[in-house]
Motif scaffolding. Sequence first.
Motif, short mmCIF file in Angstrom:
data_model
loop_
_atom_site.label_atom_id
_atom_site.label_comp_id
_atom_site.label_asym_id
_atom_site.label_seq_id
_atom_site.Cartn_x
_atom_site.Cartn_y
_atom_site.Cartn_z
N ARG B 71 -9.60 1.92 -1.80
CA ARG B 71 -9.51 0.66 -1.63
C ARG B 71 -9.77 0.07 -0.07
O ARG B 71 -9.45 0.40 0.66
CB ARG B 71 -7.92 0.00 -1.96
N ILE B 72 -10.79 -1.17 -0.30
CA ILE B 72 -11.10 -1.56 1.11
C ILE B 72 -11.19 -2.98 0.66
O ILE B 72 -11.02 -3.57 -0.20
CB ILE B 72 -12.64 -0.99 1.47
N SER B 119 -6.03 -10.40 -8.06
CA SER B 119 -6.72 -9.27 -8.38
C SER B 119 -6.86 -8.25 -7.27
O SER B 119 -6.95 -7.06 -7.37
CB SER B 119 -8.46 -9.78 -8.52
N GLY B 120 -6.53 -8.78 -5.97
CA GLY B 120 -6.51 -8.13 -4.86
C GLY B 120 -5.25 -7.09 -4.89
O GLY B 120 -5.41 -5.88 -4.56
N GLN B 121 -4.18 -7.78 -5.23
CA GLN B 121 -3.11 -6.99 -5.51
C GLN B 121 -3.05 -6.05 -6.42
O GLN B 121 -2.52 -5.03 -6.23
CB GLN B 121 -2.00 -7.93 -5.72
N VAL B 126 -3.64 -0.25 -8.10
CA VAL B 126 -4.42 0.87 -9.02
C VAL B 126 -4.63 1.75 -7.93
O VAL B 126 -4.37 3.10 -8.27
CB VAL B 126 -5.75 0.23 -9.63
N ALA B 127 -5.27 1.57 -6.77
CA ALA B 127 -5.47 2.59 -5.60
C ALA B 127 -4.49 3.45 -5.47
O ALA B 127 -4.22 4.63 -5.34
CB ALA B 127 -6.17 1.96 -4.67
N GLY B 157 8.08 -9.42 -7.78
CA GLY B 157 7.61 -9.24 -8.78
C GLY B 157 6.47 -8.14 -8.75
O GLY B 157 6.34 -7.28 -9.50
N ILE B 158 5.86 -8.17 -7.87
CA ILE B 158 4.74 -7.09 -7.48
C ILE B 158 5.37 -5.87 -7.36
O ILE B 158 4.80 -4.80 -7.82
CB ILE B 158 3.70 -7.38 -6.33
N VAL B 159 6.23 -5.81 -6.53
CA VAL B 159 6.97 -4.51 -6.29
C VAL B 159 7.50 -4.10 -7.57
O VAL B 159 7.36 -2.64 -7.82
CB VAL B 159 8.19 -4.54 -5.31
N GLU B 160 8.24 -4.86 -8.28
CA GLU B 160 8.74 -4.25 -9.77
C GLU B 160 7.78 -3.93 -10.71
O GLU B 160 7.78 -2.96 -11.11
CB GLU B 160 9.40 -5.60 -10.25
N ALA B 161 6.66 -4.58 -10.68
CA ALA B 161 5.26 -4.18 -11.50
C ALA B 161 4.95 -2.76 -11.30
O ALA B 161 4.55 -1.74 -12.01
CB ALA B 161 4.52 -5.18 -11.48
N ILE B 162 4.86 -2.53 -9.85
CA ILE B 162 4.27 -1.30 -9.51
C ILE B 162 5.19 -0.11 -9.74
O ILE B 162 5.02 0.86 -10.26
CB ILE B 162 3.90 -1.35 -7.81
#
Lengths: 339, 178
Positions: B71-72, B119-121, B126-127, B157-162
Amino acid sequence: MNPFRYVKATSPADALARMGRNPGARFVAGGTTLLDLMKLGVETPDVLIDINHLGLDGITEDRHGLHIGAHVSNTDLAEHDSVKKKWPVMSQAILAGASTQLRNMATVGGNLLQGNRCGYFRDVAMPCNRRDPGTGCGALGEQPGVEGINRYCAVLGTSPSCIAAHPSDMCVALVAVDAKVKISSPAFDRLERAEDFFRLPGDTPQIQTRLGPDELITGIELPELPAGARSMYLKVRDRTSYAYALTSAAVVLTLDAKGRIDHARVALGGVGSVPWRSHEAENALLSSPPTEEAFRAAAEAAFAGAVPYQYNGFKIALGQDTLVRVLNELVRPGAGERP
Amino acid sequence: MDNPEIGQPDETADVAVPVTLTVNGRRHDLMLDPRVTLLDALRNYLGFTGTKKGCDQGQCGACTVLVADRRIDSCLTLAVMNQDVPIVTIEGLGAPESLHPIQKAFIEHDGFQCGYCTSGQIMSAVALLEHEKPPASDTEIRERMSGNLCRCGAYPGIVEAIRCVRDAARNPVAGEAA
């Protein structure tokens, strides 16, 4: 961005030949600082020489230590097994800086040259002796009625020309482990101690390192640390992650058979015009028992010559506490944790 | 040597140069001013507008893409510097009818509000999960996602999803039950 010509160098010699003596040419590797500064109009190269394909992206180890190509990414260096095991201070310092995205892009050679993050340097409408010699230092707030925003600035090594703090985490660790910078020029190759690589601002703040205009960094060498050495980097910042250091400390320490400190190298970040080696702290620690009192004395010695500005005086106490905490952690792991 | 006038300023610097980008498995031949960043090439010349321009100075992570599986921040690199390497954008992950597990998890766990950083998140996530050492704790997820800012504050929510996608990959049966 100003228009520029883009060329791709194929070897260190080719890169140096393309650079020639053109003061308007710049090498670009990761680009994370240079492109940022080009968008701001702080850097306006007419030729951009891409040095991403010079074959300088390897890490090798021998009995002298670790040889790191200039183009190794911050991520690859921080995650290298030997670095994590034998030079943990390096790995910790790199991972304390920036974000994964930027560490994937940024190179160790570029990190040595990242300049500074002072808001006055980055804003072409503001005075800055480092960017435009002779225009003054905005951070000092010299003009009547105009405040200098200097909370992030340095307290050690500053001059009336420039009080910016050096922003790198990695370079603080490089100084602590006594790394050498490998430099090539058309005439010869040379090694420069990381500690000597950075220049104090003095009255020429525009010259930040000892790298000549016709020279290229080709790598870094990490010497083996003394047997039994413990090392650690600690960074204090405004938020938990992804922020420049307010203060930081990198320490390499060994204890003798009697439990006294017989080797200490101390480097401080966020507080100096350059990654700051503190001989004063080292001298205070040598031959001392590893006690809180000795650590406190070393921390006071480290900042004895500090000069605070309007908004950054807190860095002296915070910098002392940062160093004391690292020293405590090194001799009594867990001891430095606050409840 | 393609350039006889080494080190000399060039009056024709603003002339476009050929740039070949391989995005989501497809090759694209372009003529670009060398000043065009990878981000602008993706959005303005190739139409991959899923990748967002936030700060344009490497601080927010909205422009995160994968280059050679890493990721960059695509705003801080030039298109011309990213030839001969596979580039993956959000468009290369999944489609509305066949979402990538991380895209699905962001929906299930409320990993966004306005969507601008999303999309960046997701590219960062993914990386993190597919190309890096998996994060061991929520603290580590937060640390390693710190290059992606969300001004709506959808972080929980982001942390939970990951975390859920990580756990499902570790233990597919339990993951499906959850």
